[in-house]
Design a protein around this motif. Structure first.
Motif, mmCIF file in Angstrom:
data_model
loop_
_atom_site.group_PDB
_atom_site.id
_atom_site.type_symbol
_atom_site.label_atom_id
_atom_site.label_comp_id
_atom_site.label_asym_id
_atom_site.label_seq_id
_atom_site.Cartn_x
_atom_site.Cartn_y
_atom_site.Cartn_z
ATOM 1 N N LEU A 165 -2.220 6.361 -6.425
ATOM 2 C CA LEU A 165 -3.419 6.684 -7.197
ATOM 3 C C LEU A 165 -4.633 6.026 -6.548
ATOM 4 N N SER A 166 -5.789 6.639 -6.751
ATOM 5 C CA SER A 166 -7.003 6.057 -6.189
ATOM 6 C C SER A 166 -7.368 4.775 -6.943
ATOM 7 N N THR A 167 -8.207 3.962 -6.322
ATOM 8 C CA THR A 167 -8.657 2.721 -6.954
ATOM 9 C C THR A 167 -9.381 3.011 -8.259
ATOM 10 N N LEU A 168 -10.215 4.056 -8.254
ATOM 11 C CA LEU A 168 -10.934 4.432 -9.481
ATOM 12 C C LEU A 168 -9.952 4.822 -10.587
ATOM 13 N N ILE A 173 -7.484 3.966 -15.854
ATOM 14 C CA ILE A 173 -6.279 3.880 -16.685
ATOM 15 C C ILE A 173 -6.219 2.517 -17.376
ATOM 16 N N HIS A 174 -6.517 1.454 -16.640
ATOM 17 C CA HIS A 174 -6.542 0.119 -17.245
ATOM 18 C C HIS A 174 -7.594 0.061 -18.352
ATOM 19 N N ARG A 175 -8.741 0.679 -18.122
ATOM 20 C CA ARG A 175 -9.807 0.668 -19.133
ATOM 21 C C ARG A 175 -9.345 1.355 -20.408
ATOM 22 N N ALA A 176 -8.735 2.538 -20.258
ATOM 23 C CA ALA A 176 -8.288 3.283 -21.434
ATOM 24 C C ALA A 176 -7.229 2.513 -22.219
ATOM 25 N N ARG A 177 -6.284 1.930 -21.504
ATOM 26 C CA ARG A 177 -5.240 1.165 -22.195
ATOM 27 C C ARG A 177 -5.818 -0.066 -22.905
ATOM 28 N N GLY A 269 -11.890 6.731 -19.603
ATOM 29 C CA GLY A 269 -10.618 6.638 -18.907
ATOM 30 C C GLY A 269 -9.521 7.460 -19.552
ATOM 31 N N ALA A 270 -9.838 8.111 -20.689
ATOM 32 C CA ALA A 270 -8.816 8.854 -21.431
ATOM 33 C C ALA A 270 -8.217 9.983 -20.606
ATOM 34 N N SER A 271 -9.037 10.716 -19.873
ATOM 35 C CA SER A 271 -8.535 11.841 -19.080
ATOM 36 C C SER A 271 -7.621 11.366 -17.952
ATOM 37 N N TYR A 272 -7.942 10.228 -17.379
ATOM 38 C CA TYR A 272 -7.102 9.672 -16.306
ATOM 39 C C TYR A 272 -5.749 9.227 -16.863
ATOM 40 N N LEU A 273 -5.783 8.527 -17.992
ATOM 41 C CA LEU A 273 -4.548 8.080 -18.614
ATOM 42 C C LEU A 273 -3.688 9.277 -19.012
ATOM 43 N N LEU A 274 -4.312 10.342 -19.500
ATOM 44 C CA LEU A 274 -3.581 11.537 -19.932
ATOM 45 C C LEU A 274 -2.895 12.216 -18.754
ATOM 46 N N PHE A 275 -3.612 12.391 -17.653
ATOM 47 C CA PHE A 275 -3.013 13.049 -16.482
ATOM 48 C C PHE A 275 -1.830 12.223 -15.952
ATOM 49 N N TRP A 276 -2.016 10.923 -15.886
ATOM 50 C CA TRP A 276 -0.942 10.035 -15.426
ATOM 51 C C TRP A 276 0.253 10.126 -16.377
ATOM 52 N N GLY A 277 0.010 10.191 -17.667
ATOM 53 C CA GLY A 277 1.092 10.316 -18.630
ATOM 54 C C GLY A 277 1.856 11.621 -18.479
ATOM 55 N N ALA A 278 1.147 12.721 -18.175
ATOM 56 C CA ALA A 278 1.803 14.015 -17.973
ATOM 57 C C ALA A 278 2.683 13.991 -16.722
ATOM 58 N N LYS A 313 -7.264 12.448 -6.874
ATOM 59 C CA LYS A 313 -7.213 11.023 -7.199
ATOM 60 C C LYS A 313 -5.840 10.575 -7.690
ATOM 61 N N PHE A 314 -4.939 11.544 -7.905
ATOM 62 C CA PHE A 314 -3.614 11.200 -8.429
ATOM 63 C C PHE A 314 -2.541 11.232 -7.343
#
Length: 358
Positions: A165-168, A173-177, A269-278, A313-314
């Motif tokens: 995953l990219s640094t961003l 993801i850390h921000r959303a969590r 960060g919600a969209s990033y966390l969601l994509f990673w979760g999928a 970015k994923f």
């Protein structure tokens, strides 16, 4: 060997061939054709068929005519293509593919279409195993118009996927969590109304007309019920679903099909966390490949550039997305013959002009 309409094939026999074929995909399924045909706004006209040889079903071809763009496409918008029996020898496969494409071209010409096209998903077995990345359909009289898709190999350990995953993406993801966001699998039927509200808000925000609600109702009733459409949502700290990610699942492949969100989901960060979760959800279910969707490295369109940046970015690797088309030049309209009075008027004008010049 002769073509028969989809109406002459049972759903069980059609889908049995799709599931056993290296070409099979979600958008090849019998129910998917019914789903898209019932969306009135799209006005798709059914042309799907199968091929039988000595009584045995050897191929099925999802096919519709779209009067809005005058194209004949496999599965409405070129989401599938000819699907051949998985037990065929290479020689028989080539022969039957030639016949299937020939029937597609004949039907497209007969209905006066401007073009015919289809796509092979990059996470089908046929695509993954294509030698040297050569489009296998160009040897059947079709033009190669392939694009690129970002595909993640889920066979890697989770820590390797995370490292890619990219640094961003890590930071978001850390921000959303940290702020209490969480991902969960949703029930499509129960979430339909909320999903459609987010869909309409997302499309209007980007200046694109929303899809008809009946399309997503069909997904909830047909492909979600069969396990081929999987809906993920991310909840904010108050418990509200603020973004959704709809994955298509088939065989060893998953695909980011549709998505929507409230305004600001990327910033939290919600969209990033969601994509990673999928992605992790597909891996946990035993799938091998995750297709993040089409990417456009040299796009000038702002939306395509933004999607490309987000998807890459994923991690993953660009894969060829095999696409082909044939175009049918339409006959030119005959020249408009001017009526006798107009020809006479032009002749009189010419005579008068000549007289003045003398």
């Amino acid at each position: 060997m002769h073509p028969i309409s989809r109406a002459e094939i049972s759903a069980a026999e059609w889908d049995g061939l799709v599931h056993g074929s290296p070409d099979g995909w979600v958008f090849s399924l019998f129910g998917w054709q019914d789903l898209i045909l019932t969306v009135e706004r799209w006005s798709l006209q059914e042309m799907s068929f199968g091929l039988r040889e000595n009584g045995r079903l050897v191929a099925v071809v999802p096919l519709q005519f779209n009067p809005n763009n005058r194209r004949v496409s496999s599965s409405g918008w070129s989401g599938s293509g000819p699907v051949l029996d998985g037990s065929l020898s290479p020689a028989a496969r080539d022969r039957i593919l030639e016949a299937a494409i020939g029937h597609c071209l004949d039907r497209a010409r007969q209905c006066g279409a401007d073009a015919f096209d289809f796509t092979l998903s990059p996470v089908t077995r046929s695509s993954i195993n294509a030698p040297w990345g050569v489009n296998p359909f160009v040897f059947h009289g079709l033009d190669d118009v392939s694009g690129l898709s970002q595909v993640i190999d889920l066979a890697q350990p989770e820590d390797r996927l995370w490292a890619d995953l990219s640094t961003l993406t890590h930071r978001m993801i850390h921000r959303a969590r940290k702020h209490g966001y969480s991902v969960e699998r949703l029930d499509w039927a129960e979430s339909l109304d909320h999903y459609y509200g987010l869909h309409c808000a997302t499309y209007r925000r980007t200046g694109v007309p929303p899809h008809p609600r009946s399309y997503f109702a069909g997904i909830a009733a047909v492909t979600a019920a069969s396990g081929n459409s999987v809906l993920w949502g991310v909840r904010d700290p108050s418990g509200s679903i603020v973004a959704c990610h709809n994955s298509a699942w088939f065989g060893e492949g998953a695909y980011y099909h549709t998505g929507c969100s409230e305004d600001g989901a990327n910033q939290t960060g919600a969209s990033y966390l969601l994509f990673w979760g999928a992605i992790l959800g597909a891996r946990a279910a035993g799938l091998r490949w995750y297709d993040c969707g089409a990417i456009f490295p040299n796009a000038t369109d702002a939306k395509q550039r933004g999607l490309t940046t987000f998807k890459t970015k994923f991690g993953g690797t660009p894969h060829r997305m095999f696409q082909v088309q044939a175009t049918f030049p339409q006959p030119e309209a005959p020249p408009v013959r001017r009526s006798l009075p107009r020809r006479a008027a032009s002749r009189l004008k010419r005579i008068l002009c000549e007289g003045i010049l003398r």
